[in-house]
Design an enzyme around this catalytic site. Structure first.
Site, PDB file in Angstrom:
ATOM      1  N   ARG A  41     -21.058 -39.387 -33.769  1.00 35.29           N
ATOM      2  CA  ARG A  41     -21.647 -39.188 -32.432  1.00 35.29           C
ATOM      3  C   ARG A  41     -22.119 -40.500 -31.818  1.00 35.29           C
ATOM      4  O   ARG A  41     -21.850 -40.773 -30.648  1.00 35.29           O
ATOM      5  CB  ARG A  41     -22.798 -38.180 -32.490  1.00 35.29           C
ATOM      6  CG  ARG A  41     -22.331 -36.759 -32.765  1.00 35.29           C
ATOM      7  CD  ARG A  41     -23.478 -35.784 -32.843  1.00 35.29           C
ATOM      8  NE  ARG A  41     -24.400 -36.204 -33.897  1.00 35.29           N
ATOM      9  CZ  ARG A  41     -25.669 -35.850 -33.978  1.00 35.29           C
ATOM     10  NH1 ARG A  41     -26.202 -35.064 -33.073  1.00 35.29           N
ATOM     11  NH2 ARG A  41     -26.414 -36.255 -34.969  1.00 35.29           N
ATOM     12  N   ASN A  51     -22.695 -32.077 -32.453  1.00 31.95           N
ATOM     13  CA  ASN A  51     -22.212 -31.416 -33.657  1.00 31.95           C
ATOM     14  C   ASN A  51     -22.125 -29.918 -33.404  1.00 31.95           C
ATOM     15  O   ASN A  51     -22.974 -29.342 -32.724  1.00 31.95           O
ATOM     16  CB  ASN A  51     -23.164 -31.654 -34.836  1.00 31.95           C
ATOM     17  CG  ASN A  51     -23.093 -33.057 -35.378  1.00 31.95           C
ATOM     18  OD1 ASN A  51     -22.119 -33.770 -35.181  1.00 31.95           O
ATOM     19  ND2 ASN A  51     -24.136 -33.473 -36.074  1.00 31.95           N
TER      20      ASN A  51
END
Length: 91
Positions: free
Chosen positions: A18, A36
């Site tokens: 990320r 996520n």
């Protein structure tokens, strides 16, 4: 402006995917978010010009240094939410 939803699966959680996606998107001038998902994959909403968005998708096929990307699924996104930055969604 192109808007695409991208789902990246494989070993993509717990490997700085990320944060690295955020850096890459900001460098390309792409807005949206990365987060996520409960199934172990990562979702990316990418908004921007055709070429920068495609470059982010191309990057997602390899991802962060420790990621092991198995699959990248891309679909059109027709939502009305417009992002001014690229964020990490902690939901």
């Amino acid at each position: 402006m192109k808007q695409l939803m991208v789902k990246v699966s494989g070993k993509v959680q717990g490997v700085w995917f990320r944060a690295t996606t955020q850096r890459q998107a900001r460098a390309l001038g792409v807005t949206g978010y990365v987060r996520n998902l409960d199934d172990g994959s990562v979702e990316i909403l990418a908004q921007g010009g055709d070429q920068p968005v495609q470059q982010l998708i191309d990057w997602a096929h390899q991802g962060s240094a420790n990621a092991q990307v198995a699959e990248v699924l891309v679909s059109d996104y027709d939502g009305s939410d417009l992002y001014l930055d690229f964020e990490i969604d902690e939901r």
